[in-house]
Design a protein around this motif. Structure first.
Motif, short mmCIF file in Angstrom:
data_model
loop_
_atom_site.label_atom_id
_atom_site.label_comp_id
_atom_site.label_asym_id
_atom_site.label_seq_id
_atom_site.Cartn_x
_atom_site.Cartn_y
_atom_site.Cartn_z
N LYS A 128 57.41 37.05 33.35
CA LYS A 128 56.67 36.85 34.60
C LYS A 128 56.98 35.45 35.09
CE LYS A 128 51.92 37.03 36.39
NZ LYS A 128 50.49 37.27 36.02
N GLN B 121 58.92 38.65 23.95
CA GLN B 121 59.39 39.83 23.21
C GLN B 121 58.21 40.73 22.90
OE1 GLN B 121 62.51 39.57 20.05
NE2 GLN B 121 60.88 40.37 18.72
N GLN C 265 58.70 39.80 38.23
CA GLN C 265 58.40 40.28 36.89
C GLN C 265 59.50 41.24 36.49
OE1 GLN C 265 54.26 41.26 36.27
NE2 GLN C 265 54.70 42.60 34.54
N ILE D 228 53.90 51.45 28.57
CA ILE D 228 53.47 50.12 29.00
C ILE D 228 52.67 50.26 30.30
CG2 ILE D 228 54.17 47.75 29.52
CD1 ILE D 228 56.91 48.39 28.27
N LEU E 287 60.32 44.80 37.95
CA LEU E 287 59.01 45.38 38.23
C LEU E 287 58.42 44.88 39.53
CD1 LEU E 287 57.78 44.93 34.59
CD2 LEU E 287 58.12 47.14 35.70
N PHE F 43 62.87 44.66 23.41
CA PHE F 43 62.35 44.64 24.77
C PHE F 43 61.73 43.27 25.03
CE2 PHE F 43 61.30 49.42 25.67
CZ PHE F 43 62.59 49.77 25.33
N ASN F 44 61.98 42.74 26.23
CA ASN F 44 61.37 41.49 26.66
C ASN F 44 60.81 41.65 28.06
OD1 ASN F 44 62.02 38.90 24.80
ND2 ASN F 44 63.67 40.39 24.62
N LEU F 45 59.60 41.12 28.27
CA LEU F 45 58.99 41.06 29.59
C LEU F 45 58.95 39.60 30.05
CD1 LEU F 45 55.92 43.48 29.54
CD2 LEU F 45 57.70 43.44 31.30
N MET G 12 65.55 45.69 28.46
CA MET G 12 65.58 46.64 27.34
C MET G 12 66.97 46.61 26.73
SD MET G 12 63.47 49.69 29.27
CE MET G 12 64.07 49.20 30.90
N LEU H 146 61.63 43.51 33.18
CA LEU H 146 61.65 44.09 31.85
C LEU H 146 63.11 44.23 31.42
CD1 LEU H 146 60.39 45.58 29.40
CD2 LEU H 146 60.50 47.68 30.78
N ILE I 66 51.18 47.28 24.86
CA ILE I 66 52.30 48.20 24.69
C ILE I 66 51.94 49.17 23.57
CG2 ILE I 66 53.50 46.53 23.21
CD1 ILE I 66 56.15 47.79 24.12
#
Length: 238
Positions: free
Chosen positions: A171, A148, A228, A69, A194, A167-169, A232, A230, A92
């Motif tokens: 912001k 996701q 931000q 990523i 992050l 996985f989810n990000l 997992m 992440l 990704i």
């Protein structure tokens, strides 16, 4: 009751190679810590900063799900399956190494650094046919919520892998509090900050801190503006 493990940013393994500045959350290369081998199926979490035009020469992998990523810049990828691609920030990349592949990856720009996470997960199937995929995601279009980017289902959002992982990000530009519901029985979640600050499962987190959470069906997350994160989610048994 949920169990947790806290990993502060400063306890990661660090290496400086001139062209590469890297931090290893789990034992990797010359960094070895018997208490930091993995978090369930999550084996590698490397935080890499690669100089312009530099990178990793051809090398092999097998029986590992490898996720990359980028967050700044772009990474050039070539592999023995014939794939040639550039992975940009906002995308990704996934490789299922399976029976074995060779690949090389390097900074696509000569005068700009590329900053990325490379993540390895143990697969739930060995010796699969190697495969490659990459997809874009748009965090800006979904500010203040989780997006996701990976799952075990090729028909679901994001890329898919040979593991019961999600996985989810996220912001966030405002303070937000929400509950994360685990999707897989026996799974745990590794929360990695992050940017900014957050609190997850009661643990305060600064930039690049992480907390692993398991033995629970859900836990709360609170983010500050400018954060931000992440998430997992992975099986704890491998």
């Amino acid at each position: 009751m949920a169990q947790t493990v806290f990993h502060s940013a400063g306890t990661r393994g660090a290496a400086s190679h001139g062209w590469l500045e890297t931090f290893h959350t789990f034992s990797f290369a010359k960094y070895y810590n018997p208490e930091r081998m993995n978090f369930g199926a999550l084996r590698v979490l490397n935080d890499d900063d690669i100089a312009g035009g530099r990178g990793f020469g051809e090398h092999p992998h097998d029986n590992m799900e490898i996720i990359t990523i980028p967050f700044e810049g772009a990474l050039k990828h070539e592999d023995s399956m014939g794939n040639e691609a550039v992975v940009q920030a906002g995308e990704i990349q996934v490789m299922s190494a399976g029976t074995g592949i060779y690949h090389k990856e390097f900074n696509a720009n000569p005068d700009q650094r590329v900053k990325l996470l490379q993540i390895w997960l143990f697969p739930n199937k060995r010796n699969v046919t190697p495969r490659y995929d990459q997809q874009a995601f748009d965090l800006d279009a979904h500010t203040n919520e989780l997006v996701q980017i990976l799952s075990p289902d090729e028909n679901d959002a994001g890329v898919w892998i040979h593991q019961d992982a999600w996985f989810n990000l996220g912001k966030f530009d405002q303070e937000k509090e929400f509950s994360y519901q685990l999707k897989g029985k026996g799974n745990g979640v590794y929360v990695f900050v992050l940017k900014g600050t957050a609190t997850a499962a009661g643990q305060d987190l600064q930039e690049r801190d992480a907390v692993g959470v398991w033995d629970t069906e859900s836990f709360n997350i609170k983010t500050a503006p400018g954060t931000q994160i992440l998430l997992m989610e992975v099986p704890m048994s491998i």
